[in-house]
Design an enzyme around this catalytic site. Sequence first.
Site, PDB file in Angstrom:
ATOM      1  N   ILE A  13      25.408   6.955 -52.798  1.00 45.43           N
ATOM      2  CA  ILE A  13      26.504   8.118 -52.967  1.00 45.43           C
ATOM      3  C   ILE A  13      26.114   9.074 -51.746  1.00 45.43           C
ATOM      4  O   ILE A  13      27.048   9.659 -51.221  1.00 45.43           O
ATOM      5  CB  ILE A  13      26.567   8.995 -54.387  1.00 45.43           C
ATOM      6  CG1 ILE A  13      27.960   9.763 -54.283  1.00 45.43           C
ATOM      7  CG2 ILE A  13      25.485   9.661 -54.684  1.00 45.43           C
ATOM      8  CD1 ILE A  13      29.271   9.082 -54.088  1.00 45.43           C
ATOM      9  N   SER A  35      13.174  11.234 -51.496  1.00 45.61           N
ATOM     10  CA  SER A  35      13.663  10.130 -52.126  1.00 45.61           C
ATOM     11  C   SER A  35      12.454   9.129 -52.273  1.00 45.61           C
ATOM     12  O   SER A  35      11.762   9.062 -51.342  1.00 45.61           O
ATOM     13  CB  SER A  35      14.681   9.419 -51.206  1.00 45.61           C
ATOM     14  OG  SER A  35      15.169   8.425 -51.928  1.00 45.61           O
ATOM     15  N   ARG A  36      12.493   8.494 -53.387  1.00 41.93           N
ATOM     16  CA  ARG A  36      11.264   7.617 -53.614  1.00 41.93           C
ATOM     17  C   ARG A  36      11.354   6.418 -52.732  1.00 41.93           C
ATOM     18  O   ARG A  36      10.180   5.794 -52.335  1.00 41.93           O
ATOM     19  CB  ARG A  36      11.166   7.040 -54.943  1.00 41.93           C
ATOM     20  CG  ARG A  36      10.909   8.043 -56.246  1.00 41.93           C
ATOM     21  CD  ARG A  36      10.793   7.549 -57.507  1.00 41.93           C
ATOM     22  NE  ARG A  36      12.073   7.026 -57.890  1.00 41.93           N
ATOM     23  CZ  ARG A  36      12.557   6.406 -59.074  1.00 41.93           C
ATOM     24  NH1 ARG A  36      11.415   6.319 -59.514  1.00 41.93           N
ATOM     25  NH2 ARG A  36      13.571   5.896 -59.228  1.00 41.93           N
ATOM     26  N   LYS A  89      28.105  14.656 -60.038  1.00 40.88           N
ATOM     27  CA  LYS A  89      28.479  14.548 -61.516  1.00 40.88           C
ATOM     28  C   LYS A  89      27.827  13.222 -61.742  1.00 40.88           C
ATOM     29  O   LYS A  89      27.612  12.095 -60.998  1.00 40.88           O
ATOM     30  CB  LYS A  89      29.943  14.416 -61.409  1.00 40.88           C
ATOM     31  CG  LYS A  89      30.543  13.135 -60.506  1.00 40.88           C
ATOM     32  CD  LYS A  89      30.637  12.105 -61.255  1.00 40.88           C
ATOM     33  CE  LYS A  89      30.947  10.729 -60.667  1.00 40.88           C
ATOM     34  NZ  LYS A  89      31.025   9.550 -61.351  1.00 40.88           N
ATOM     35  N   ASP A 167      30.660   6.809 -66.153  1.00 43.74           N
ATOM     36  CA  ASP A 167      30.416   7.274 -64.897  1.00 43.74           C
ATOM     37  C   ASP A 167      31.787   7.375 -63.967  1.00 43.74           C
ATOM     38  O   ASP A 167      31.907   8.620 -63.299  1.00 43.74           O
ATOM     39  CB  ASP A 167      29.461   6.564 -64.053  1.00 43.74           C
ATOM     40  CG  ASP A 167      29.024   6.861 -62.698  1.00 43.74           C
ATOM     41  OD1 ASP A 167      28.287   7.700 -62.594  1.00 43.74           O
ATOM     42  OD2 ASP A 167      29.624   6.358 -61.906  1.00 43.74           O
TER      43      ASP A 167
END
Length: 307
Positions: A13, A35-36, A89, A167
């Site tokens: 996203i 970010s991992r 969201k 979702d």
Amino acid sequence: MSIRLAIVGLGKIARDQHLGAIAATDGIDLVAVASRNAALEGFASFNDIDELLASDVWVDAVSLCTPPQGRFAQARAALAAGKHVMLEKPPGATLAEVHALEALAKAKGVTLFATWHSREAAAVEPARALLAGRTIRRVAVEWKEDVRHWHPGQAWIWEPGGLGVFDPGINALSIVTRILPETFHLVCCELFFPENRAAPIAASLAFQTASGVPVEAEFDWRQTGPQTWDIRIETEEGPVVLTHGGSRLMVDGEPRIVEEDREYRNLYRHFVSLVGDGRIDADFAPLVHVADAFMLGRRTAVEAFED
């Protein structure tokens, strides 16, 4: 001065929507990523938000694009550090945690923006204005899409807190809670759980407004081919129909609005305005309806789902 922004969670996203929207928005500049599993060339990159906040890279705000499970700790860390926070969201995995974040943002005097990107679709506000002057008799929502296309290999959506079909379904609920002049509540629902998953793949919901108007919704993640994102409102004055996720509007059988997707650009423009004015925008109504569905829903087992 532009807002110096960091994205936390450089997944699908973020790459599909957030990066382009930020680049197209005046008053905000991306300066870092946490970010991992990914980095972004040309930007300061960190493994997690704690590493970002402990670094010498100054950011004013954080946009959280991680799955809802675990997002509370990330948002709390950013707010506690005095950063403005924008939440993808759904805003969190539980109602208690999102209310706690709102209270912390107020205490710290920073912005918290719980985003609902579907509310930024072109037909939503015109539909809201139109329905304010009409007598509504019935609302029917049909939100059906292909989970393999939109969430390939994303295991988190099938875990507790991942919401499953809610979702995408919460997008429909975000529109309906915005456009209807009355509040509504869940009366009954049925949730369809694959026998090998912890979240539903489909849901049938029956709501009712304060004056007794029925609001029905069908969510399904098993649809292939053309996708369906429609909201049909029967009024005494004639039908009002939103299609294509709220980007198109039909009134009394005639097309009124057909627009391209500007949802995330609108979200970031609003975020810039919120930060500039020192405001909070945290409407959790769509998440309340999802929580009610998990509380009231009758669970039906269906065949196993394999990605």
